[in-house]
Design a protein around this motif. Structure first.
Motif, PDB file in Angstrom:
ATOM      1  N   ALA A   1      14.552  41.006  48.364  1.00 10.43           N
ATOM      2  CA  ALA A   1      13.993  41.907  47.360  1.00 10.43           C
ATOM      3  C   ALA A   1      14.122  41.208  46.014  1.00 10.43           C
ATOM      4  CB  ALA A   1      14.741  43.233  47.352  1.00 10.43           C
ATOM      5  N   ARG A   2      12.997  40.722  45.463  1.00 16.84           N
ATOM      6  CA  ARG A   2      12.999  40.043  44.161  1.00 16.84           C
ATOM      7  C   ARG A   2      12.677  41.060  43.081  1.00 16.84           C
ATOM      8  NH1 ARG A   2      11.251  36.051  47.567  1.00 16.84           N
ATOM      9  NH2 ARG A   2      12.482  34.138  47.399  1.00 16.84           N
TER      10      ARG A   2
ATOM     11  N   THR B   1      13.333  51.763  46.799  1.00 17.46           N
ATOM     12  CA  THR B   1      12.778  50.468  47.204  1.00 17.46           C
ATOM     13  C   THR B   1      13.825  49.617  47.902  1.00 17.46           C
ATOM     14  OG1 THR B   1      11.251  50.583  45.341  1.00 17.46           O
ATOM     15  CG2 THR B   1      11.548  48.436  46.371  1.00 17.46           C
ATOM     16  N   LEU B   2      15.059  49.594  47.371  1.00 15.27           N
ATOM     17  CA  LEU B   2      16.121  48.817  48.014  1.00 15.27           C
ATOM     18  C   LEU B   2      16.486  49.401  49.376  1.00 15.27           C
ATOM     19  CD1 LEU B   2      18.424  47.905  44.998  1.00 15.27           C
ATOM     20  CD2 LEU B   2      16.706  46.476  46.132  1.00 15.27           C
TER      21      LEU B   2
ATOM     22  N   ASN C   1      16.263  54.046  38.096  1.00 14.58           N
ATOM     23  CA  ASN C   1      17.171  54.265  39.214  1.00 14.58           C
ATOM     24  C   ASN C   1      16.545  54.872  40.467  1.00 14.58           C
ATOM     25  OD1 ASN C   1      19.693  53.893  40.360  1.00 14.58           O
ATOM     26  ND2 ASN C   1      20.320  55.964  39.851  1.00 14.58           N
ATOM     27  N   PRO C   2      15.845  56.003  40.426  1.00 14.37           N
ATOM     28  CA  PRO C   2      15.340  56.576  41.683  1.00 14.37           C
ATOM     29  C   PRO C   2      14.390  55.645  42.437  1.00 14.37           C
ATOM     30  CG  PRO C   2      15.239  58.195  39.917  1.00 14.37           C
ATOM     31  CD  PRO C   2      15.585  56.874  39.282  1.00 14.37           C
TER      32      PRO C   2
ATOM     33  N   GLY D   1       6.745  35.815  54.258  1.00 11.53           N
ATOM     34  CA  GLY D   1       5.578  36.656  54.049  1.00 11.53           C
ATOM     35  C   GLY D   1       5.873  37.838  53.148  1.00 11.53           C
ATOM     36  N   VAL D   2       4.914  38.200  52.286  1.00 12.68           N
ATOM     37  CA  VAL D   2       5.094  39.344  51.402  1.00 12.68           C
ATOM     38  C   VAL D   2       5.005  40.620  52.227  1.00 12.68           C
ATOM     39  CG1 VAL D   2       4.144  40.636  49.455  1.00 12.68           C
ATOM     40  CG2 VAL D   2       4.219  38.150  49.377  1.00 12.68           C
ATOM     41  N   ILE D   3       5.989  41.484  52.051  1.00  8.78           N
ATOM     42  CA  ILE D   3       5.997  42.769  52.729  1.00  8.78           C
ATOM     43  C   ILE D   3       5.351  43.809  51.827  1.00  8.78           C
ATOM     44  CG2 ILE D   3       7.446  44.598  53.686  1.00  8.78           C
ATOM     45  CD1 ILE D   3       9.542  42.357  54.272  1.00  8.78           C
ATOM     46  N   LYS D   4       5.830  43.895  50.593  1.00 10.87           N
ATOM     47  CA  LYS D   4       5.313  44.908  49.679  1.00 10.87           C
ATOM     48  C   LYS D   4       5.790  44.602  48.270  1.00 10.87           C
ATOM     49  CE  LYS D   4       4.926  49.813  49.022  1.00 10.87           C
ATOM     50  NZ  LYS D   4       4.661  51.024  49.691  1.00 10.87           N
ATOM     51  N   THR D   5       4.970  44.948  47.296  1.00 10.24           N
ATOM     52  CA  THR D   5       5.369  44.871  45.897  1.00 10.24           C
ATOM     53  C   THR D   5       5.323  46.277  45.333  1.00 10.24           C
ATOM     54  OG1 THR D   5       4.484  42.636  45.626  1.00 10.24           O
ATOM     55  CG2 THR D   5       4.807  43.916  43.623  1.00 10.24           C
ATOM     56  N   VAL D   6       6.417  46.667  44.674  1.00  4.47           N
ATOM     57  CA  VAL D   6       6.517  47.992  44.068  1.00  4.47           C
ATOM     58  C   VAL D   6       6.575  47.811  42.569  1.00  4.47           C
ATOM     59  CG1 VAL D   6       7.947  50.050  43.846  1.00  4.47           C
ATOM     60  CG2 VAL D   6       7.744  48.906  46.061  1.00  4.47           C
ATOM     61  N   ARG D   7       5.668  48.468  41.858  1.00  2.01           N
ATOM     62  CA  ARG D   7       5.668  48.439  40.393  1.00  2.01           C
ATOM     63  C   ARG D   7       6.026  49.824  39.906  1.00  2.01           C
ATOM     64  NH1 ARG D   7       1.597  45.151  41.997  1.00  2.01           N
ATOM     65  NH2 ARG D   7       1.581  43.069  41.104  1.00  2.01           N
TER      66      ARG D   7
END
Length: 128
Positions: free
Chosen positions: A33-34, A50-51, A44-45, A5-11
């Motif tokens: 984490a893809r 996110t990681l 970097n920040p 299941g998708v947890i979250k997408t960060v752009r």
């Protein structure tokens, strides 16, 4: 927890063109984490943040899939070292999927291929 299941997408912002999609992994307690796009200094920040979110969510295993990365600069290297050595990584396993020389080249030059658990190396047989 249902796997996949998708947890979250960060752009990221336009000046740091990458995206991270967090999903539940196929195994229990696993988060994947893809990462897609370019990991440069401006990344970097947000990448580290996110990681860390993914690491906190993973109960036992965090897989960082870099197969969609098109540029892997020092920010990517720094983020991998940072998350793998973070205090919240204690008792958890962090693996990295690297399928292109774009990623494995810098990892090799910095000696991280020997220090990190890297899978999917170009030219290597699949695990099995």
């Amino acid at each position: 927890m249902v796997g996949g299941g998708v947890i979250k997408t960060v752009r990221s912002a336009a000046e740091a063109p990458f995206e991270v999609t967090l999903t539940e992994g196929p195994g229990p307690g696993q988060v994947v984490a893809r990462v897609c796009g370019e990991l440069d200094a401006a990344s970097n920040p947000l990448l580290q943040q996110t990681l860390l979110r993914a690491l906190r969510r993973a109960e036992r295993l965090l897989t960082i899939d870099l197969s969609g990365v098109t540029f892997f600069g020092s920010a990517g290297v720094t983020a991998l070292v940072w998350v793998s050595q973070h205090r919240e990584a204690a008792g958890k396993h962090v693996t990295v999927v690297a399928t292109s020389r774009v990623v494995t080249g810098p990892l090799e030059l910095t000696g991280l291929l020997e220090r990190l658990d890297v899978e999917g190396m170009p030219g290597s047989p699949p695990p099995g």
